[in-house]
Scaffold this motif. Structure first.
Motif, PDB file in Angstrom:
ATOM      1  N   VAL A 134       0.856  -1.178   0.000  1.00  0.00           N
ATOM      2  CA  VAL A 134       0.000   0.000   0.000  1.00  0.00           C
ATOM      3  C   VAL A 134       0.895   1.232   0.000  1.00  0.00           C
ATOM      4  O   VAL A 134       1.787   1.364   0.846  1.00  0.00           O
ATOM      5  CB  VAL A 134      -0.937   0.024   1.219  1.00  0.00           C
ATOM      6  N   VAL A 135       0.662   2.119  -0.948  1.00  0.00           N
ATOM      7  CA  VAL A 135       1.462   3.335  -1.091  1.00  0.00           C
ATOM      8  C   VAL A 135       0.584   4.529  -0.746  1.00  0.00           C
ATOM      9  O   VAL A 135      -0.525   4.670  -1.277  1.00  0.00           O
ATOM     10  CB  VAL A 135       1.994   3.481  -2.528  1.00  0.00           C
ATOM     11  N   THR A 136       1.062   5.385   0.142  1.00  0.00           N
ATOM     12  CA  THR A 136       0.280   6.542   0.559  1.00  0.00           C
ATOM     13  C   THR A 136       1.206   7.711   0.844  1.00  0.00           C
ATOM     14  O   THR A 136       2.437   7.557   0.851  1.00  0.00           O
ATOM     15  CB  THR A 136      -0.580   6.186   1.787  1.00  0.00           C
ATOM     16  N   ARG A 137       0.632   8.882   1.039  1.00  0.00           N
ATOM     17  CA  ARG A 137       1.445  10.070   1.292  1.00  0.00           C
ATOM     18  C   ARG A 137       2.110   9.982   2.660  1.00  0.00           C
ATOM     19  O   ARG A 137       1.599   9.337   3.575  1.00  0.00           O
ATOM     20  CB  ARG A 137       0.576  11.329   1.223  1.00  0.00           C
ATOM     21  N   PRO A 138       3.256  10.661   2.839  1.00  0.00           N
ATOM     22  CA  PRO A 138       3.910  10.679   4.149  1.00  0.00           C
ATOM     23  C   PRO A 138       2.990  11.254   5.217  1.00  0.00           C
ATOM     24  O   PRO A 138       2.063  12.022   4.916  1.00  0.00           O
ATOM     25  CB  PRO A 138       5.127  11.581   3.923  1.00  0.00           C
ATOM     26  N   ASP A 139       3.241  10.897   6.459  1.00  0.00           N
ATOM     27  CA  ASP A 139       2.438  11.421   7.561  1.00  0.00           C
ATOM     28  C   ASP A 139       2.443  12.950   7.543  1.00  0.00           C
ATOM     29  O   ASP A 139       3.479  13.582   7.306  1.00  0.00           O
ATOM     30  CB  ASP A 139       2.996  10.950   8.903  1.00  0.00           C
TER      31      ASP A 139
ATOM     32  N   VAL B  31      -5.620   6.050   4.713  1.00  0.00           N
ATOM     33  CA  VAL B  31      -5.264   4.804   4.030  1.00  0.00           C
ATOM     34  C   VAL B  31      -4.173   4.067   4.795  1.00  0.00           C
ATOM     35  O   VAL B  31      -4.214   2.834   4.936  1.00  0.00           O
ATOM     36  CB  VAL B  31      -4.836   5.086   2.576  1.00  0.00           C
ATOM     37  N   LYS B  32      -3.193   4.792   5.312  1.00  0.00           N
ATOM     38  CA  LYS B  32      -2.142   4.131   6.084  1.00  0.00           C
ATOM     39  C   LYS B  32      -2.720   3.453   7.324  1.00  0.00           C
ATOM     40  O   LYS B  32      -2.381   2.298   7.640  1.00  0.00           O
ATOM     41  CB  LYS B  32      -1.062   5.125   6.490  1.00  0.00           C
ATOM     42  N   MET B  33      -3.597   4.153   8.015  1.00  0.00           N
ATOM     43  CA  MET B  33      -4.170   3.585   9.230  1.00  0.00           C
ATOM     44  C   MET B  33      -4.965   2.320   8.929  1.00  0.00           C
ATOM     45  O   MET B  33      -4.847   1.316   9.633  1.00  0.00           O
ATOM     46  CB  MET B  33      -5.043   4.625   9.929  1.00  0.00           C
ATOM     47  N   ARG B  34      -5.776   2.351   7.861  1.00  0.00           N
ATOM     48  CA  ARG B  34      -6.559   1.171   7.516  1.00  0.00           C
ATOM     49  C   ARG B  34      -5.660   0.028   7.063  1.00  0.00           C
ATOM     50  O   ARG B  34      -5.895  -1.137   7.419  1.00  0.00           O
ATOM     51  CB  ARG B  34      -7.565   1.515   6.417  1.00  0.00           C
ATOM     52  N   ALA B  35      -4.637   0.333   6.284  1.00  0.00           N
ATOM     53  CA  ALA B  35      -3.730  -0.706   5.801  1.00  0.00           C
ATOM     54  C   ALA B  35      -3.029  -1.409   6.958  1.00  0.00           C
ATOM     55  O   ALA B  35      -2.890  -2.638   6.967  1.00  0.00           O
ATOM     56  CB  ALA B  35      -2.707  -0.102   4.846  1.00  0.00           C
ATOM     57  N   LEU B  36      -2.588  -0.642   7.940  1.00  0.00           N
ATOM     58  CA  LEU B  36      -1.930  -1.239   9.100  1.00  0.00           C
ATOM     59  C   LEU B  36      -2.908  -2.102   9.895  1.00  0.00           C
ATOM     60  O   LEU B  36      -2.552  -3.169  10.404  1.00  0.00           O
ATOM     61  CB  LEU B  36      -1.330  -0.150   9.985  1.00  0.00           C
ATOM     62  N   GLU B  37      -4.155  -1.655   9.993  1.00  0.00           N
ATOM     63  CA  GLU B  37      -5.183  -2.463  10.655  1.00  0.00           C
ATOM     64  C   GLU B  37      -5.383  -3.802   9.948  1.00  0.00           C
ATOM     65  O   GLU B  37      -5.655  -4.818  10.581  1.00  0.00           O
ATOM     66  CB  GLU B  37      -6.501  -1.702  10.694  1.00  0.00           C
TER      67      GLU B  37
ATOM     68  N   LEU C  44      -1.253  -4.947   6.293  1.00  0.00           N
ATOM     69  CA  LEU C  44      -0.616  -4.806   4.985  1.00  0.00           C
ATOM     70  C   LEU C  44       0.670  -3.988   5.094  1.00  0.00           C
ATOM     71  O   LEU C  44       0.812  -3.129   5.967  1.00  0.00           O
ATOM     72  CB  LEU C  44      -1.578  -4.118   4.008  1.00  0.00           C
ATOM     73  N   GLU C  45       1.592  -4.254   4.191  1.00  0.00           N
ATOM     74  CA  GLU C  45       2.836  -3.496   4.133  1.00  0.00           C
ATOM     75  C   GLU C  45       2.545  -2.112   3.557  1.00  0.00           C
ATOM     76  O   GLU C  45       1.826  -1.986   2.565  1.00  0.00           O
ATOM     77  CB  GLU C  45       3.861  -4.221   3.265  1.00  0.00           C
ATOM     78  N   VAL C  46       3.120  -1.080   4.172  1.00  0.00           N
ATOM     79  CA  VAL C  46       2.848   0.297   3.772  1.00  0.00           C
ATOM     80  C   VAL C  46       4.146   1.012   3.419  1.00  0.00           C
ATOM     81  O   VAL C  46       5.160   0.865   4.102  1.00  0.00           O
ATOM     82  CB  VAL C  46       2.131   1.068   4.898  1.00  0.00           C
ATOM     83  N   ALA C  47       4.086   1.813   2.350  1.00  0.00           N
ATOM     84  CA  ALA C  47       5.208   2.673   1.963  1.00  0.00           C
ATOM     85  C   ALA C  47       4.714   4.108   1.869  1.00  0.00           C
ATOM     86  O   ALA C  47       3.610   4.358   1.371  1.00  0.00           O
ATOM     87  CB  ALA C  47       5.787   2.227   0.628  1.00  0.00           C
ATOM     88  N   THR C  48       5.525   5.063   2.340  1.00  0.00           N
ATOM     89  CA  THR C  48       5.135   6.477   2.309  1.00  0.00           C
ATOM     90  C   THR C  48       6.242   7.315   1.664  1.00  0.00           C
ATOM     91  O   THR C  48       6.857   8.171   2.312  1.00  0.00           O
ATOM     92  CB  THR C  48       4.858   6.988   3.732  1.00  0.00           C
ATOM     93  N   PRO C  49       6.519   7.090   0.392  1.00  0.00           N
ATOM     94  CA  PRO C  49       7.616   7.837  -0.245  1.00  0.00           C
ATOM     95  C   PRO C  49       7.294   9.318  -0.403  1.00  0.00           C
ATOM     96  O   PRO C  49       6.163   9.680  -0.735  1.00  0.00           O
ATOM     97  CB  PRO C  49       7.736   7.153  -1.607  1.00  0.00           C
TER      98      PRO C  49
END
Length: 310
Positions: free
Chosen positions: A29-34, A48-54, A57-62
């Motif tokens: 899952v790719v999403t914007r940085p915090d 999206v990051k919060m839901r993916a972690l729930e 799923l692996e998350v990237a925030t480039p």
């Protein structure tokens, strides 16, 4: 299918959930940085990051999804395809080639109408009766790629941008899932977008959200609904301060002075370039939103009080 999902705001959540519920392997899952908090407070992860972690799923925030190192990371995932919903970054050719079948974007309009950042807001502002959602293969142009699927949705008379976007997010989630599955099965037949009917949906600025009370009532109504909840329609108060204004109702009463405030047993009205409109709520700067009638009784403005630029 082995997929990548790219998205950031809450409106992308139904699509992410639909892919997971559909039995697909969302490998990244790719999403914007915090987002940085105000005055040094803690940072805030995207919805999206919060839901993916729930979901585990692996998350990237480039910071830049097109940097060579991140492109290589995406390539190493060996994904069949990627689904994109309101990610917020332009995807460059090298990244688009890093999956086997490409990147499929979900856009909230019936393309080629309303290409750009604010398709739902601009459709309401323009008085469109119908909008929808489209999926397309991303290419270098802005929302110009070949179409895979489309769905339509009627714009209801009282719809705010938030109302309409919530419905389109649900409709679009199924559309994105079906489009990716069709692409993976080799039955999708992407077609070039029509050359006729192109329109552009620039992001609404704070200046765009300033209410012009001298315009006809139906235009004022649409402009406010288009800016609700964001960026928030606003006006100046009789003392020169500012306030956000919630959706209004056209009264059909006789014309009155644009911006002129009047109170009656049913609440508060404001004059426009045609008929007055009845206010729902108002939020003066630095305060919580409140019923317009309660605000009027507390403010005690005189009979000549007007809203509008000081």
């Amino acid at each position: 299918m082995r997929l990548i999902f790219a998205g950031t705001p809450e409106v992308a959540l139904p699509s992410l959930q639909a892919l997971v519920d559909g039995g697909h392997e969302v490998a990244l899952v790719v999403t914007r940085p915090d987002a940085k908090g105000k005055r040094g407070s803690a940072t805030h992860p995207s919805p999206v990051k919060m839901r993916a972690l729930e979901l585990g799923l692996e998350v990237a925030t480039p910071a830049n999804a097109s940097e060579p190192a991140f492109v290589e990371r995406v390539r190493s995932v060996q994904a069949d395809a990627a689904g994109v919903v309101a990610y917020g970054q332009i995807l460059r050719p090298a990244l688009l080639k890093a999956t086997r079948l490409g990147w499929v974007n979900l856009h909230f309009s019936v393309l080629p109408a309303w290409r750009g950042a604010a398709p739902v807001q601009r459709a309401i502002q323009a008085g469109d009766d119908v909008t929808g959602a489209s999926t397309f293969l991303i290419e270098e142009g802005l929302d110009t790629g070949p179409l895979i699927g489309q769905a339509t949705e009627r714009i209801r008379p009282a719809d705010t941008a938030g109302d309409l976007l919530t419905r389109l997010a649900t409709v679009g989630a199924s559309l994105l899932k079906d489009s990716l599955e069709a692409l993976g099965a080799g039955v999708a037949q992407p077609v070039a977008q029509p050359v006729e009917g192109v329109s552009h949906a620039a992001k609404l600025t704070r200046r765009d959200a300033l209410i012009r009370w001298d315009l006809p009532a139906h235009v004022v109504d649409r402009a406010i609904r288009a800016c609700t909840p964001a960026p928030g329609a606003w006006t100046t108060l009789p003392d020169g301060s500012t306030a956000k204004v919630g959706p209004v109702t056209v009264t059909g009463a006789a014309s009155t002075t644009p911006g002129l405030l009047r109170a009656d047993a049913e609440g508060v009205t404001v004059g426009t370039g045609s008929a007055p409109v009845r206010m729902s709520w108002i939020q003066p700067a630095g305060k919580k939103a409140m019923d317009a009638g309660d605000w009027w009784r507390g403010a005690r403005w005189g009979e000549t009080a007007q809203l509008g630029e000081a």
